[in-house]
Write a protein that holds these residues in place. Sequence first.
Motif, PDB file in Angstrom:
ATOM      1  N   GLU A 371      47.210  90.593  32.457  1.00 61.67           N
ATOM      2  CA  GLU A 371      47.401  91.770  33.300  1.00 61.67           C
ATOM      3  C   GLU A 371      47.806  91.245  34.675  1.00 61.67           C
ATOM      4  O   GLU A 371      47.017  90.552  35.335  1.00 61.67           O
ATOM      5  N   LEU A 372      49.013  91.602  35.119  1.00 63.83           N
ATOM      6  CA  LEU A 372      49.461  91.101  36.418  1.00 63.83           C
ATOM      7  C   LEU A 372      48.550  91.583  37.542  1.00 63.83           C
ATOM      8  O   LEU A 372      48.333  90.885  38.528  1.00 63.83           O
ATOM      9  N   SER A 373      47.985  92.794  37.380  1.00 67.30           N
ATOM     10  CA  SER A 373      47.132  93.324  38.451  1.00 67.30           C
ATOM     11  C   SER A 373      45.894  92.459  38.666  1.00 67.30           C
ATOM     12  O   SER A 373      45.356  92.391  39.766  1.00 67.30           O
ATOM     13  N   GLU A 374      45.452  91.774  37.615  1.00 70.06           N
ATOM     14  CA  GLU A 374      44.290  90.889  37.810  1.00 70.06           C
ATOM     15  C   GLU A 374      44.684  89.689  38.672  1.00 70.06           C
ATOM     16  O   GLU A 374      43.937  89.267  39.552  1.00 70.06           O
ATOM     17  N   ILE A 375      45.885  89.162  38.440  1.00 70.28           N
ATOM     18  CA  ILE A 375      46.345  88.018  39.250  1.00 70.28           C
ATOM     19  C   ILE A 375      46.543  88.473  40.708  1.00 70.28           C
ATOM     20  O   ILE A 375      46.130  87.803  41.656  1.00 70.28           O
ATOM     21  N   GLU A 376      47.145  89.652  40.841  1.00 72.69           N
ATOM     22  CA  GLU A 376      47.385  90.166  42.206  1.00 72.69           C
ATOM     23  C   GLU A 376      46.068  90.335  42.958  1.00 72.69           C
ATOM     24  O   GLU A 376      45.952  89.971  44.129  1.00 72.69           O
ATOM     25  N   ALA A 377      45.052  90.856  42.276  1.00 71.62           N
ATOM     26  CA  ALA A 377      43.749  91.062  42.935  1.00 71.62           C
ATOM     27  C   ALA A 377      43.175  89.726  43.397  1.00 71.62           C
ATOM     28  O   ALA A 377      42.582  89.632  44.480  1.00 71.62           O
ATOM     29  N   GLU A 378      43.364  88.681  42.617  1.00 72.70           N
ATOM     30  CA  GLU A 378      42.840  87.357  43.007  1.00 72.70           C
ATOM     31  C   GLU A 378      43.649  86.787  44.174  1.00 72.70           C
ATOM     32  O   GLU A 378      43.099  86.153  45.069  1.00 72.70           O
ATOM     33  N   ILE A 379      44.968  87.003  44.166  1.00 67.57           N
ATOM     34  CA  ILE A 379      45.798  86.490  45.283  1.00 67.57           C
ATOM     35  C   ILE A 379      45.378  87.176  46.589  1.00 67.57           C
ATOM     36  O   ILE A 379      45.254  86.546  47.636  1.00 67.57           O
ATOM     37  N   MET A 380      45.109  88.480  46.493  1.00 68.09           N
ATOM     38  CA  MET A 380      44.753  89.234  47.701  1.00 68.09           C
ATOM     39  C   MET A 380      43.423  88.779  48.314  1.00 68.09           C
ATOM     40  O   MET A 380      43.147  89.056  49.475  1.00 68.09           O
ATOM     41  N   LYS A 381      42.622  88.063  47.528  1.00 66.67           N
ATOM     42  CA  LYS A 381      41.336  87.584  48.065  1.00 66.67           C
ATOM     43  C   LYS A 381      41.532  86.370  48.973  1.00 66.67           C
ATOM     44  O   LYS A 381      40.624  85.955  49.681  1.00 66.67           O
ATOM     45  N   ILE A 382      42.726  85.759  48.929  1.00 67.52           N
ATOM     46  CA  ILE A 382      42.954  84.548  49.737  1.00 67.52           C
ATOM     47  C   ILE A 382      43.189  84.964  51.186  1.00 67.52           C
ATOM     48  O   ILE A 382      44.018  85.829  51.480  1.00 67.52           O
ATOM     49  N   ASN A 383      42.451  84.321  52.041  1.00 70.65           N
ATOM     50  CA  ASN A 383      42.496  84.643  53.456  1.00 70.65           C
ATOM     51  C   ASN A 383      43.926  84.533  54.006  1.00 70.65           C
ATOM     52  O   ASN A 383      44.599  83.543  53.770  1.00 70.65           O
ATOM     53  N   GLY A 384      44.386  85.560  54.717  1.00 73.27           N
ATOM     54  CA  GLY A 384      45.705  85.492  55.366  1.00 73.27           C
ATOM     55  C   GLY A 384      46.807  86.152  54.559  1.00 73.27           C
ATOM     56  O   GLY A 384      47.937  86.261  55.026  1.00 73.27           O
ATOM     57  N   ILE A 385      46.499  86.608  53.352  1.00 73.40           N
ATOM     58  CA  ILE A 385      47.546  87.248  52.549  1.00 73.40           C
ATOM     59  C   ILE A 385      47.416  88.766  52.689  1.00 73.40           C
ATOM     60  O   ILE A 385      46.343  89.332  52.478  1.00 73.40           O
ATOM     61  N   SER A 386      48.538  89.417  53.099  1.00 74.76           N
ATOM     62  CA  SER A 386      48.438  90.851  53.340  1.00 74.76           C
ATOM     63  C   SER A 386      49.025  91.682  52.202  1.00 74.76           C
ATOM     64  O   SER A 386      48.724  92.864  52.070  1.00 74.76           O
ATOM     65  N   ASP A 387      49.888  91.090  51.409  1.00 73.40           N
ATOM     66  CA  ASP A 387      50.435  91.852  50.279  1.00 73.40           C
ATOM     67  C   ASP A 387      50.963  90.866  49.231  1.00 73.40           C
ATOM     68  O   ASP A 387      51.278  89.710  49.559  1.00 73.40           O
ATOM     69  N   CYS A 388      51.037  91.326  48.015  1.00 76.26           N
ATOM     70  CA  CYS A 388      51.626  90.477  46.980  1.00 76.26           C
ATOM     71  C   CYS A 388      51.992  91.327  45.769  1.00 76.26           C
ATOM     72  O   CYS A 388      51.501  92.459  45.620  1.00 76.26           O
ATOM     73  N   ALA A 389      52.843  90.782  44.928  1.00 76.60           N
ATOM     74  CA  ALA A 389      53.193  91.448  43.657  1.00 76.60           C
ATOM     75  C   ALA A 389      53.607  90.357  42.691  1.00 76.60           C
ATOM     76  O   ALA A 389      54.247  89.376  43.085  1.00 76.60           O
ATOM     77  N   CYS A 390      53.200  90.529  41.444  1.00 73.16           N
ATOM     78  CA  CYS A 390      53.569  89.536  40.429  1.00 73.16           C
ATOM     79  C   CYS A 390      54.502  90.163  39.410  1.00 73.16           C
ATOM     80  O   CYS A 390      54.383  91.350  39.094  1.00 73.16           O
ATOM     81  N   VAL A 391      55.391  89.357  38.903  1.00 74.51           N
ATOM     82  CA  VAL A 391      56.307  89.820  37.845  1.00 74.51           C
ATOM     83  C   VAL A 391      56.392  88.741  36.770  1.00 74.51           C
ATOM     84  O   VAL A 391      56.096  87.564  37.032  1.00 74.51           O
ATOM     85  N   PHE A 392      56.772  89.186  35.568  1.00 74.47           N
ATOM     86  CA  PHE A 392      57.072  88.219  34.511  1.00 74.47           C
ATOM     87  C   PHE A 392      58.565  87.974  34.520  1.00 74.47           C
ATOM     88  O   PHE A 392      59.347  88.938  34.544  1.00 74.47           O
ATOM     89  N   LEU A 393      58.981  86.728  34.485  1.00 75.15           N
ATOM     90  CA  LEU A 393      60.393  86.433  34.323  1.00 75.15           C
ATOM     91  C   LEU A 393      60.648  86.332  32.822  1.00 75.15           C
ATOM     92  O   LEU A 393      59.908  85.645  32.109  1.00 75.15           O
ATOM     93  N   PRO A 394      61.647  87.039  32.317  1.00 73.40           N
ATOM     94  CA  PRO A 394      61.852  87.061  30.863  1.00 73.40           C
ATOM     95  C   PRO A 394      62.528  85.802  30.335  1.00 73.40           C
ATOM     96  O   PRO A 394      63.273  85.144  31.064  1.00 73.40           O
ATOM     97  N   ASP A 395      62.237  85.471  29.084  1.00 76.86           N
ATOM     98  CA  ASP A 395      63.027  84.425  28.424  1.00 76.86           C
ATOM     99  C   ASP A 395      64.149  85.145  27.664  1.00 76.86           C
ATOM    100  O   ASP A 395      64.304  86.353  27.789  1.00 76.86           O
ATOM    101  N   GLY A 396      64.914  84.457  26.905  1.00 75.27           N
ATOM    102  CA  GLY A 396      66.030  85.128  26.226  1.00 75.27           C
ATOM    103  C   GLY A 396      65.609  85.918  24.992  1.00 75.27           C
ATOM    104  O   GLY A 396      66.439  86.544  24.347  1.00 75.27           O
TER     105      GLY A 396
END
Length: 451
Positions: A371-396
């Motif tokens: 779940e990308l939202s779980e990764i985003e929630a963890e990134i937001m816990k890092i001091n100094g980060i005000s926003d973030c978004a994660c995406v999957f890059l597709p393979d072929g």
Amino acid sequence: MNYQDIPESILLAAEKYPHRTAYEYNDSFITYNELVDKAAGLAAYLSEDTSPVLIYGHKSPDFIIGITACLISGRSFVPCDISIPRERVKRIGQLSGAGLVICTEEGLSADMNVPEISVSELRRLYEKENISPVSEEDENAYIIFTSGSTGAPKGIPVRRESLMNFCGYAERFLKSAVHTGHALFSFDLSVADIFPALTQGHTLIETDAPPEKDTGSFVCTPTFLRLCLLSESFSRDNFPSLETILCCGEVLPRDTVKKCLDRFGDIRLINAYGPAECCCFVTAYEVTRDCTDGDIPIGDGANACNVEVRDGEIFISGISAARGYIAPSEQSDSFRDNGYYTGDMGEFREGKLYFRGRKNGFVKYSGFRVELSEIEAEIMKINGISDCACVFLPDGFGQARCIKAYVVAGRNLSADEIKDSLSLRLPRYMIPKTIEFVSSVPMTPNGKIKI
Ligand code: AMP
């Protein structure tokens, strides 16, 4: 076989094949006799309480004894592989309400506020005798954790009766006396390795790498099968006994099927489908050469429980379906009408079930649910980060190739600092491969995050 009880079936297997190897990993192994003797000793200790038991370690005979002992004593187990960062293990421990931790590796500690058994204590407990009668049995066999949409791991309690029913179904496909397993115990695919093998008195040989030993069956994700097939040595010449490969967990690509059938000719290749919420897999299809030109079904009508398509979505009800998650914040509305709405789109055609993609939410990445939202929630816990978004890059092949994070940082941070911080709390497969620092999260004109 009538699966009255999982431990009962293992005890019966031990009576039938006392000296047969039950479990093997690297250089260590245990026979059925040893498995049930040691598990009964440990169960005598475990039956003094009823709370879930978190088992922390890697593949090993001790882990398997721990699982068996939990089931004998009526306690549910929460499997945590050593690769899960300790902070996450602690979180899993709290969310599951584990009252005891069993560590199966030397020097390992989950460092939680509950009693913990070290591996040396564990081995002393194997000698314990006089099992006290089980006073109260947990209706759950185990609690498995996956990535959660609210930013925390999500716990799925799986009932003992669901597990028994699963074994009865899986036995149709996994009939060989010696089986190779690859999945980590914290991943629900391992259920297909452990229980059908032990309840039938088969030998389970586990590996972390592509298999080297010739066995009759093998369970893996399509991603792992693709990896195995990269090596020319994964061939009929080296695996003359291999009768069945069962793939589960994500889309089985046609080119993988073709390569596998070209390499192994007469192999029985099974495309199994199911979410962890419904005990491993609930439908399966034996793939034939005709499938290499068209769609590959995920089911043929003979299911582990009731599988329907409602408004295009696969809905599973009956004995296999869990009743909800354990974390209150995750009481998703997917559990309703006495079943589980999977979020997977499906279609029945001529009695066969086809997977038509996800409705929303998570993506399977290298066989893992993320779940990308779980990764985003963890990134937001890092001091100094005000926003973030994660995406999957597709393979072929319509699958996720890697995870990318866009990060808006108010202070000087490096990508490595972010990855290091995440590695304390997230498993390796959830750590973004690429981190791009941006002034604001880039959007496409229709408001989606730009890849
Ligand atoms: P997990 O609970 O981690 O095993 O993930 C379950 C999800 O994996 C399902 O809801 C599907 O989205 C996907 N999945 C499992 N098996 C298959 C399959 N054979 N084909 C396509 N997707 C699958």
